[in-house]
Design a protein around this motif. Sequence first.
Motif, mmCIF file in Angstrom:
data_model
loop_
_atom_site.group_PDB
_atom_site.id
_atom_site.type_symbol
_atom_site.label_atom_id
_atom_site.label_comp_id
_atom_site.label_asym_id
_atom_site.label_seq_id
_atom_site.Cartn_x
_atom_site.Cartn_y
_atom_site.Cartn_z
ATOM 1 N N TYR A 308 10.108 -2.361 -6.269
ATOM 2 C CA TYR A 308 11.301 -2.682 -7.063
ATOM 3 C C TYR A 308 12.394 -1.632 -6.912
ATOM 4 C CZ TYR A 308 8.263 -6.077 -9.373
ATOM 5 O OH TYR A 308 7.424 -7.127 -9.626
ATOM 6 N N ASN A 309 11.992 -0.420 -6.558
ATOM 7 C CA ASN A 309 12.977 0.649 -6.353
ATOM 8 C C ASN A 309 12.454 1.574 -5.264
ATOM 9 O OD1 ASN A 309 14.696 2.913 -6.524
ATOM 10 N ND2 ASN A 309 15.066 2.542 -8.702
ATOM 11 N N ALA A 310 13.186 1.627 -4.144
ATOM 12 C CA ALA A 310 12.730 2.355 -2.958
ATOM 13 C C ALA A 310 12.579 3.855 -3.194
ATOM 14 C CB ALA A 310 13.693 2.110 -1.802
ATOM 15 N N LYS A 311 13.217 4.385 -4.228
ATOM 16 C CA LYS A 311 13.133 5.830 -4.454
ATOM 17 C C LYS A 311 11.703 6.278 -4.758
ATOM 18 C CE LYS A 311 14.116 6.118 -9.443
ATOM 19 N NZ LYS A 311 15.027 6.679 -10.467
ATOM 20 N N TYR A 312 10.844 5.351 -5.195
ATOM 21 C CA TYR A 312 9.484 5.724 -5.549
ATOM 22 C C TYR A 312 8.555 5.821 -4.348
ATOM 23 C CZ TYR A 312 11.005 5.039 -10.342
ATOM 24 O OH TYR A 312 11.676 5.144 -11.525
ATOM 25 N N HIS A 313 9.069 5.526 -3.130
ATOM 26 C CA HIS A 313 8.266 5.767 -1.924
ATOM 27 C C HIS A 313 7.928 7.249 -1.813
ATOM 28 C CE1 HIS A 313 8.215 1.768 -0.222
ATOM 29 N NE2 HIS A 313 9.545 1.663 -0.293
ATOM 30 N N TRP A 314 8.817 8.076 -2.284
ATOM 31 C CA TRP A 314 8.599 9.514 -2.227
ATOM 32 C C TRP A 314 7.396 9.920 -3.098
ATOM 33 C CZ3 TRP A 314 8.585 13.679 0.271
ATOM 34 C CH2 TRP A 314 8.604 14.940 -0.326
ATOM 35 N N ASN A 315 7.291 9.325 -4.287
ATOM 36 C CA ASN A 315 6.156 9.619 -5.163
ATOM 37 C C ASN A 315 4.842 9.183 -4.526
ATOM 38 O OD1 ASN A 315 8.688 8.857 -6.899
ATOM 39 N ND2 ASN A 315 7.468 10.215 -8.213
ATOM 40 N N VAL A 316 4.874 8.009 -3.884
ATOM 41 C CA VAL A 316 3.680 7.511 -3.200
ATOM 42 C C VAL A 316 3.275 8.467 -2.089
ATOM 43 C CG1 VAL A 316 2.682 5.625 -1.850
ATOM 44 C CG2 VAL A 316 4.294 5.116 -3.707
ATOM 45 N N ALA A 317 4.243 8.843 -1.269
ATOM 46 C CA ALA A 317 3.983 9.704 -0.116
ATOM 47 C C ALA A 317 3.434 11.066 -0.545
ATOM 48 C CB ALA A 317 5.264 9.888 0.680
ATOM 49 N N GLN A 318 3.990 11.648 -1.589
ATOM 50 C CA GLN A 318 3.526 12.957 -2.053
ATOM 51 C C GLN A 318 2.043 12.924 -2.429
ATOM 52 O OE1 GLN A 318 6.754 13.599 -5.070
ATOM 53 N NE2 GLN A 318 6.706 15.685 -4.268
ATOM 54 N N LEU A 319 1.657 11.887 -3.200
ATOM 55 C CA LEU A 319 0.258 11.799 -3.610
ATOM 56 C C LEU A 319 -0.657 11.499 -2.426
ATOM 57 C CD1 LEU A 319 0.298 9.965 -7.066
ATOM 58 C CD2 LEU A 319 -0.223 12.342 -6.577
ATOM 59 N N MET A 320 -0.193 10.704 -1.478
ATOM 60 C CA MET A 320 -1.004 10.411 -0.303
ATOM 61 C C MET A 320 -1.282 11.677 0.493
ATOM 62 S SD MET A 320 0.438 6.769 1.109
ATOM 63 C CE MET A 320 -0.140 5.223 0.416
ATOM 64 N N VAL A 321 -0.261 12.499 0.654
ATOM 65 C CA VAL A 321 -0.455 13.775 1.350
ATOM 66 C C VAL A 321 -1.429 14.645 0.569
ATOM 67 C CG1 VAL A 321 0.668 15.909 2.107
ATOM 68 C CG2 VAL A 321 1.819 13.715 2.454
ATOM 69 N N GLN A 322 -1.234 14.708 -0.744
ATOM 70 C CA GLN A 322 -2.097 15.531 -1.608
ATOM 71 C C GLN A 322 -3.554 15.104 -1.504
ATOM 72 O OE1 GLN A 322 -1.018 16.072 -5.903
ATOM 73 N NE2 GLN A 322 -3.082 15.236 -6.261
ATOM 74 N N GLN A 323 -3.786 13.791 -1.418
ATOM 75 C CA GLN A 323 -5.151 13.264 -1.402
ATOM 76 C C GLN A 323 -5.730 13.139 0.007
ATOM 77 O OE1 GLN A 323 -5.374 14.017 -4.725
ATOM 78 N NE2 GLN A 323 -7.111 12.626 -4.410
ATOM 79 N N GLY A 324 -4.967 13.533 1.015
ATOM 80 C CA GLY A 324 -5.489 13.547 2.373
ATOM 81 C C GLY A 324 -5.378 12.235 3.110
ATOM 82 N N TYR A 325 -4.540 11.327 2.614
ATOM 83 C CA TYR A 325 -4.320 10.056 3.314
ATOM 84 C C TYR A 325 -3.121 10.238 4.254
ATOM 85 C CZ TYR A 325 -7.071 8.437 -0.707
ATOM 86 O OH TYR A 325 -8.033 8.290 -1.656
ATOM 87 N N TYR A 326 -3.332 11.082 5.298
ATOM 88 C CA TYR A 326 -2.199 11.554 6.104
ATOM 89 C C TYR A 326 -1.560 10.459 6.941
ATOM 90 C CZ TYR A 326 -4.320 15.927 4.663
ATOM 91 O OH TYR A 326 -4.844 16.934 3.918
ATOM 92 N N GLN A 327 -2.353 9.613 7.534
ATOM 93 C CA GLN A 327 -1.792 8.547 8.356
ATOM 94 C C GLN A 327 -0.956 7.598 7.507
ATOM 95 O OE1 GLN A 327 -2.823 8.775 11.864
ATOM 96 N NE2 GLN A 327 -0.824 7.780 11.903
ATOM 97 N N GLU A 328 -1.495 7.229 6.347
ATOM 98 C CA GLU A 328 -0.744 6.351 5.440
ATOM 99 C C GLU A 328 0.501 7.049 4.904
ATOM 100 O OE1 GLU A 328 -3.891 7.107 5.306
ATOM 101 O OE2 GLU A 328 -5.161 5.329 5.022
ATOM 102 N N ALA A 329 0.383 8.350 4.699
ATOM 103 C CA ALA A 329 1.509 9.118 4.170
ATOM 104 C C ALA A 329 2.675 9.117 5.154
ATOM 105 C CB ALA A 329 1.084 10.543 3.871
ATOM 106 N N LEU A 330 2.371 9.224 6.434
ATOM 107 C CA LEU A 330 3.444 9.237 7.439
ATOM 108 C C LEU A 330 4.221 7.925 7.432
ATOM 109 C CD1 LEU A 330 1.511 10.999 10.331
ATOM 110 C CD2 LEU A 330 3.535 11.883 9.130
ATOM 111 N N VAL A 331 3.507 6.820 7.252
ATOM 112 C CA VAL A 331 4.172 5.513 7.174
ATOM 113 C C VAL A 331 5.063 5.462 5.939
ATOM 114 C CG1 VAL A 331 3.826 3.033 6.936
ATOM 115 C CG2 VAL A 331 2.301 4.380 8.414
#
Length: 395
Positions: A308-331
């Motif tokens: 609904y709001n593209a600005k929250y992609h950043w929140n998703v990416a930060q947690l993915m990196v934190q949790q070690g989901y690196y490939q998904e985080a890059l996307v």
Amino acid sequence: MMKKIWIFISLLLLPSLLPLKALQAKELSQYTAIRVQKASQFAQDEKLKEAIETLSAMELSKEYDKAFVARMLGVYHWQNSDTKSAIKELTYAVDSGLLLDEQAWITQRMLADVLLNEQRFKTALPHYYALVKYAPETEKIDLLWMRIAQAEYQIGNWSNVLKAISKRDKLKPEPDLAPLSLKLGSQLQLKQWKQAIPTLESLIVLQPEKTNWWRQLVGLQLRLNQNRAALNTLALADLQGVELSDSDRRLTAQLYAKRGIPERAAQELSKLSNAHTDVQLLAEQATYWQLAREWDTSIKVWEMASKYNAKYHWNVAQLMVQQGYYQEALVELDKVKQKEKQADVALAKVRSWYKLKELENALIHAKRAEGIEASTEAKGWIKYLTQLRRIDTSS
């Protein structure tokens, strides 16, 4: 508007049904007694108009006869739906002071009830106060105190309402909806917040399904800074199947958050009607899940918010990196378009590529981050990755 108060006329209020000898024994003149008997017969035959005409046509000289006939006329006028005339005749009978004690009390009771029924509260009250003072032992005085409370409530005499309810409760201590409602209303008007809480608790026992009682109790508890009690009340209401509104749920979530239970706060927000479509609500839920260290759940909800709001992609990416989901985080990082975030995005990509052992890509993004916004972190990555590349080349 008050509901109509049903007025029950006892046989003592209908002396016209007594035999002639009994009437004479009460000092009625023979002339009056005969006509009273005639009017009584008309009334028994449901000919109220004729009964009233018979009594109204009488020429009376004795004061007791006048009071006696006025009382009968009051009854018949009331039965004939002529309240104004009923009040006039009953008032005369009561004010005369000539009726016998029990007759006088019952007549005054009827007058008070008629006045209350007509919403003439100030006029009815003196009669009720007199009635409770001189009531026969056979009468239910608690009902009279209830009438007093109703009348005092209608004219806004809140303290007098509470006094009347207290008198009633001493005679009939069993909890009842009507007196408790009057008591609560008066306590709230007088801002007796603390005293109103047990009143509401009693109302909830009587009507546990009524949401308004629960809400008012929560409101008072919050007013008195009893946040824990307010939360317990909301939780109990929910447990008992009370239908809570979105605002009730939101308040519950806030109280859970204040108590340091973010996962319960998130759960409450998830029950709101627009919990999965309102972007702000999704962001709040994701934040609470994040505070609760429920990382995967938080990621999932942030992903919903990002739709609904593209600005929250950043929140998703930060947690993915934190949790070690690196490939998904890059996307996900590629979806972050805010200009002010690009340096941070590049650094996040550095970490992801590094963890994926792609040192060349990591170095490229480190230099990109430094180019966008010079920083100690970017310089440190460039130095570190350059050294690693040299080591790899030499080996």
